[in-house]
Write an enzyme that holds these catalytic residues in place. Sequence first.
Site, short mmCIF file in Angstrom:
data_model
loop_
_atom_site.label_atom_id
_atom_site.label_comp_id
_atom_site.label_asym_id
_atom_site.label_seq_id
_atom_site.Cartn_x
_atom_site.Cartn_y
_atom_site.Cartn_z
N PHE A 85 0.82 -1.22 0.00
CA PHE A 85 0.00 0.00 0.00
C PHE A 85 0.85 1.27 0.00
O PHE A 85 0.38 2.32 -0.44
CB PHE A 85 -0.88 0.08 1.26
CG PHE A 85 -1.94 -0.96 1.37
CD1 PHE A 85 -3.08 -0.89 0.59
CD2 PHE A 85 -1.83 -2.00 2.28
CE1 PHE A 85 -4.08 -1.83 0.70
CE2 PHE A 85 -2.83 -2.95 2.40
CZ PHE A 85 -3.95 -2.87 1.62
N ALA A 86 2.04 1.20 0.59
CA ALA A 86 2.79 2.42 0.89
C ALA A 86 3.00 3.27 -0.35
O ALA A 86 3.63 2.83 -1.31
CB ALA A 86 4.15 2.04 1.50
N SER A 129 -5.17 1.87 -8.66
CA SER A 129 -6.21 2.89 -8.51
C SER A 129 -7.01 3.03 -9.80
O SER A 129 -6.46 2.91 -10.90
CB SER A 129 -5.53 4.22 -8.20
OG SER A 129 -6.44 5.28 -8.36
N TYR A 153 0.28 11.13 -9.95
CA TYR A 153 -0.15 10.05 -9.03
C TYR A 153 -0.65 8.86 -9.84
O TYR A 153 -0.21 7.72 -9.66
CB TYR A 153 -1.24 10.56 -8.08
CG TYR A 153 -1.98 9.43 -7.42
CD1 TYR A 153 -1.39 8.68 -6.42
CD2 TYR A 153 -3.28 9.08 -7.84
CE1 TYR A 153 -2.06 7.61 -5.84
CE2 TYR A 153 -3.95 8.01 -7.27
CZ TYR A 153 -3.34 7.28 -6.27
OH TYR A 153 -4.01 6.21 -5.72
N LYS A 157 0.97 4.97 -10.53
CA LYS A 157 0.31 3.68 -10.31
C LYS A 157 0.33 2.84 -11.60
O LYS A 157 0.54 1.63 -11.57
CB LYS A 157 -1.14 3.91 -9.85
CG LYS A 157 -1.24 4.46 -8.44
CD LYS A 157 -0.81 3.42 -7.41
CE LYS A 157 -0.88 3.93 -5.99
NZ LYS A 157 -0.40 2.95 -5.00
N PHE A 182 -11.76 1.88 -6.55
CA PHE A 182 -12.43 3.12 -6.90
C PHE A 182 -12.34 4.05 -5.68
O PHE A 182 -11.22 4.37 -5.28
CB PHE A 182 -13.81 2.81 -7.50
CG PHE A 182 -13.64 2.38 -8.95
CD1 PHE A 182 -12.91 1.22 -9.26
CD2 PHE A 182 -14.07 3.16 -9.99
CE1 PHE A 182 -12.65 0.85 -10.58
CE2 PHE A 182 -13.82 2.81 -11.32
CZ PHE A 182 -13.11 1.65 -11.60
N GLY A 298 -8.35 18.91 -13.16
CA GLY A 298 -8.00 17.50 -13.28
C GLY A 298 -9.13 16.55 -12.93
O GLY A 298 -9.01 15.34 -13.14
N ASP A 299 -10.24 17.05 -12.35
CA ASP A 299 -11.34 16.16 -11.99
C ASP A 299 -12.02 15.61 -13.24
O ASP A 299 -12.18 16.32 -14.23
CB ASP A 299 -12.40 16.91 -11.17
CG ASP A 299 -12.26 16.64 -9.68
OD1 ASP A 299 -11.41 15.82 -9.30
OD2 ASP A 299 -13.01 17.26 -8.91
N1 UFG Z 1 -15.18 16.81 -4.18
C1 UFG Z 1 -15.86 17.97 -3.85
N2 UFG Z 1 -15.38 18.71 -2.81
C2 UFG Z 1 -14.29 18.34 -2.08
C3 UFG Z 1 -13.60 17.15 -2.43
C4 UFG Z 1 -14.07 16.43 -3.50
O1 UFG Z 1 -16.84 18.33 -4.48
O2 UFG Z 1 -13.91 19.06 -1.14
C5 UFG Z 1 -15.70 15.98 -5.28
C6 UFG Z 1 -14.70 15.80 -6.40
O3 UFG Z 1 -14.81 16.84 -7.32
C7 UFG Z 1 -15.14 14.44 -6.95
C8 UFG Z 1 -15.66 13.69 -5.74
O4 UFG Z 1 -15.95 14.69 -4.77
O5 UFG Z 1 -16.21 14.61 -7.86
C9 UFG Z 1 -14.65 12.73 -5.15
O6 UFG Z 1 -13.44 13.44 -4.91
P1 UFG Z 1 -12.30 12.82 -3.97
O7 UFG Z 1 -11.21 13.82 -3.85
O8 UFG Z 1 -12.89 12.29 -2.71
O9 UFG Z 1 -11.82 11.54 -4.80
P2 UFG Z 1 -11.21 11.46 -6.26
O10 UFG Z 1 -12.20 10.67 -7.06
O11 UFG Z 1 -10.77 12.74 -6.81
O12 UFG Z 1 -9.85 10.67 -6.04
C10 UFG Z 1 -9.68 9.74 -5.00
C11 UFG Z 1 -8.27 9.82 -4.46
C12 UFG Z 1 -7.29 9.28 -5.41
C13 UFG Z 1 -7.70 7.99 -5.97
C14 UFG Z 1 -9.09 8.03 -6.48
C15 UFG Z 1 -9.53 6.71 -6.92
O13 UFG Z 1 -7.94 11.15 -4.16
O14 UFG Z 1 -6.10 9.09 -4.72
O15 UFG Z 1 -9.96 8.50 -5.46
O16 UFG Z 1 -9.19 5.79 -5.96
F1 UFG Z 1 -6.91 7.65 -7.02
#
Ligand code: UFG
Length: 342
Positions: A85-86, A129, A153, A157, A182, A298-299
């Site tokens: 995991f690290a 991931s 990131y 992976k 996920f 990046g989202d």
């Molecule tokens: N979101 C918000 N506000 C926030 C944080 C997130 O609206 O303060 C939204 C994001 O835009 C996204 C959803 O919530 O639509 C999920 O965002 P997260 O940051 O919780 O998760 P991500 O899907 O961006 O990414 C996470 C981890 C990554 C990993 C990925 C898949 O950050 O390390 O899940 O495992 F790769």
Amino acid sequence: MPGSSTVLVTGGAGFIGSHTCVELLDHGHDVVIVDNYSNSSPGAVERIAKVAGRAPVAVYEADLLDRRALAAVFADHSFDAVIHFAARKAVGESVEQPVEYYDTNVGGTTALLRAMHDHGVHRLVFSSSCSVYGNADKVPLTEGDPADPTNPYATSKWLCEQIVADVCRRLPGFSALALRYFNPVGAHPSGLLGEVPRGVPNNVMPYLAQVAAGRLDRLRVFGDDHATPDGTGVRDYLHVMDVAEGHRVALEHLDDTRGMTVFNLGTGRGTSVLELVAAFRRACGKPIPYEITGRRPGDVAALVADPTAVTRAWNWTATRDLTAMAEDAWRFQELNPSGYPD
Ligand code: UFG
């Protein structure tokens, strides 16, 4: 791999690692942890022992890049397998610090493979991931869909998957499973183990928990103009207990096939940010203030797993629903407002 085994868990004090250690201990496996505590703490290890009723065999504070320290860990134990995991895992940070991400995530993995090979340990479960899929234009995603990582990131992976797969191809004694999970959320139902991010959380679930607790004033919802039913980002949230079980089951199936096999771990259900806010509000019984802001760079709009392959292979399926994820995350927040005691 039937029967009990001795497993090295790198990053075993982290969010998914700590829950996986409990799951392994509960099923009779012995656990050795290596963690540099860069985003975790020894408090998590104490909680692992408390929840499981027995402690890991040994815990080493060490960085995987410290090859001497890593070799000493392998010299001290006879491992049947490694669960790795690290890693560093904040997408936004990886864009700012690509060298650190490649060094830690790719360098850490090659250092681990070096130590494994030197000590005759050839079974690996690798933490990958769903972010390797990048801007996928379809949902749900199968393992055969093309990878298109969009940040360091995710690229780290993806590179690790390629390296591990190539090692397995060229050294037939090696076998590996790469699990693309996920969005793991939630906490152990005891309220003793959970997610303890350093500083202001990046991820939506721990952020929501801190808003509900009054530590943060409101959630910023990153965009309501995505191509999704309510315009907010859609993700496949899955309970960390299901992820932990997935790793234990993976360990038991490491010898099923030669080489490296990739599996998605997800529920197959997409949830929007606004649906997640509603679920959390029901779980905590408090209003959750939020405001819609611009998209986070990046989202992607939607990422949802097709988990058919892993269900078919191991009969594993995520069993816990969004209510359990929110209730368990909230219980952990309430019982541990400042995370683990130092
Ligand atoms: N979101 C918000 N506000 C926030 C944080 C997130 O609206 O303060 C939204 C994001 O835009 C996204 C959803 O919530 O639509 C999920 O965002 P997260 O940051 O919780 O998760 P991500 O899907 O961006 O990414 C996470 C981890 C990554 C990993 C990925 C898949 O950050 O390390 O899940 O495992 F790769």
